[in-house]
Write a protein that holds these residues in place. Structure first.
Motif, short mmCIF file in Angstrom:
data_model
loop_
_atom_site.label_atom_id
_atom_site.label_comp_id
_atom_site.label_asym_id
_atom_site.label_seq_id
_atom_site.Cartn_x
_atom_site.Cartn_y
_atom_site.Cartn_z
N ILE A 106 29.42 72.78 -14.54
CA ILE A 106 30.24 73.88 -16.05
C ILE A 106 31.49 73.42 -15.97
O ILE A 106 32.48 73.43 -16.12
N GLY A 127 24.61 73.52 -13.63
CA GLY A 127 24.94 74.63 -14.63
C GLY A 127 25.81 74.73 -13.92
O GLY A 127 27.28 74.39 -13.68
N ASN A 137 25.74 65.88 -21.32
CA ASN A 137 27.48 66.75 -21.41
C ASN A 137 27.92 66.24 -19.99
O ASN A 137 29.29 66.06 -20.13
N MET A 168 22.11 68.76 -20.81
CA MET A 168 23.20 69.18 -20.67
C MET A 168 23.65 67.68 -19.34
O MET A 168 24.86 67.56 -19.17
N LEU A 194 27.64 74.97 -24.53
CA LEU A 194 28.03 76.08 -23.11
C LEU A 194 28.29 77.39 -23.48
O LEU A 194 28.62 77.72 -24.32
#
Length: 341
Positions: A100, A96, A198, A195, A111
């Motif tokens: 991110i 993360g 993404n 995750m 998210l």
């Protein structure tokens, strides 16, 4: 968090960090048997896990498999609870913070502070803006074919290694990724998989935004939408996206991918979105009506209380709250049979 992760594995490998991961993993699920049993020997289990991760003898356990039918038939592979603590620890402390911050602002799935509602409201806001500047415009709606099943782990690792230089973190990532010893496909039930998925599609996000220079682009996991002024522009962009996906990520778009005029609106995250209306799709309405009908029947038969039924419906009510649903709610809840209210 530095731009690249180096020598941080043991810094974040502490009893307190694992306990924090456990607390987050069990949130809202404390009634489940596996979590109740874990809590009975919480300190012992976490110390055992800490030791296994410290000396790198940790082995990811097996999976239990089941299927869900909503929103479509999907195979869910569920890891053991102690492994889910490791997933949470890995995402919260490494994946993360590292990835991110580089995600585009219009990526919404899984998210914090994002989600379906924000995705739909943001998209609708830009529909209004595009109507003001262009009047008529075109929508390119894209959906990736069997996304989780087709993620290539070798490609994913190459992407991860750009920012993760810590050999110990990479060891753990590989232990999770290859627990089932297959080169393609992520387990839908894993917290890490969300995750990883993404991170994988952030590659196409960056390409669309910064190379193709598409200003109005939105993605919720493998479901994405973009707005452009002309149909020809949409066609050219679509071909470039197809090529990028195939050459760089070994992915393809499915048959639901299409180009259409803005006045038709767009289906996104389960909603039918037009410039000034946001409605639940007919399929979603039917399923919700069936659920409410069954709940009312169960209440009459004494199988559950009104309070239990409402609690069961809470997630669905949250889903419809941003839509224009007055007529639907009236039909569902305010007719003569209003046992759920």
């Amino acid at each position: 968090m530095p731009k690249t992760i180096r020598n941080l594995y043991f810094k974040y490998l502490t009893y307190d960090k694992l306990l924090e991961a456990h607390s987050k993993s069990r949130k809202g699920k404390g009634y489940r048997k596996e979590i109740i049993l874990f809590n009975l020997k919480q300190e012992e289990y976490i110390m055992w896990l800490l030791e296994k991760l410290q000396n790198k003898t940790y082995k990811h356990g097996g999976y239990s498999t089941f299927y869900v039918t909503e929103p479509k038939l999907r195979k869910i592979e569920k890891s053991k609870y102690i492994d889910r603590i490791v997933h949470r620890w890995l995402v919260d402390n490494f994946l993360g913070p590292a990835f991110i911050p580089q995600f585009i602002s219009t990526s919404y799935a899984c998210l914090k502070g994002k989600g379906m509602h924000k995705a739909c409201l943001d998209l609708q806001k830009e529909m209004k803006h595009c109507q003001r500047i262009w009047n008529d415009y075109y929508i390119l709606k894209m959906d990736i074919a069997k996304y989780f099943d087709n993620i290539n782990k070798t490609i994913l690792l190459k992407i991860l290694k750009r920012k993760i230089k810590d050999k110990d973190v990479l060891w753990l990532i590989k232990e999770i990724l290859y627990a089932q010893k297959r080169e393609k496909g992520l387990e839908i039930g894993n917290y890490t998989s969300q995750m990883f998925a993404n991170i994988y599609l952030n590659e196409i996000d960056q390409y669309i935004k910064h190379i193709l220079k598409v200003k109005y682009y939105f993605r919720y996991m493998d479901d994405s939408v973009l707005f452009v002024k002309t149909k020809q522009e949409a066609k050219e962009i679509l071909e470039k996206i197809k090529t990028f996906l195939k050459m760089n990520l070994e992915l393809e778009l499915n048959k639901k991918t299409q180009i259409f005029k803005s006045k038709q609106g767009v289906n996104f995250c389960g909603y039918k979105i037009n410039t000034y209306r946001l409605k639940i799709r007919d399929k979603g309405k039917r399923k919700l009506k069936e659920k409410v009908k069954q709940l009312k029947k169960d209440i009459k038969q004494g199988k559950m209380t009104s309070k239990e039924a409402y609690k069961y419906l809470a997630g669905h009510l949250g889903y419809i709250k941003i839509a224009n649903t007055y007529n639907l709610e009236s039909k569902l809840f305010y007719q003569e049979d209003d046992d759920i209210n």
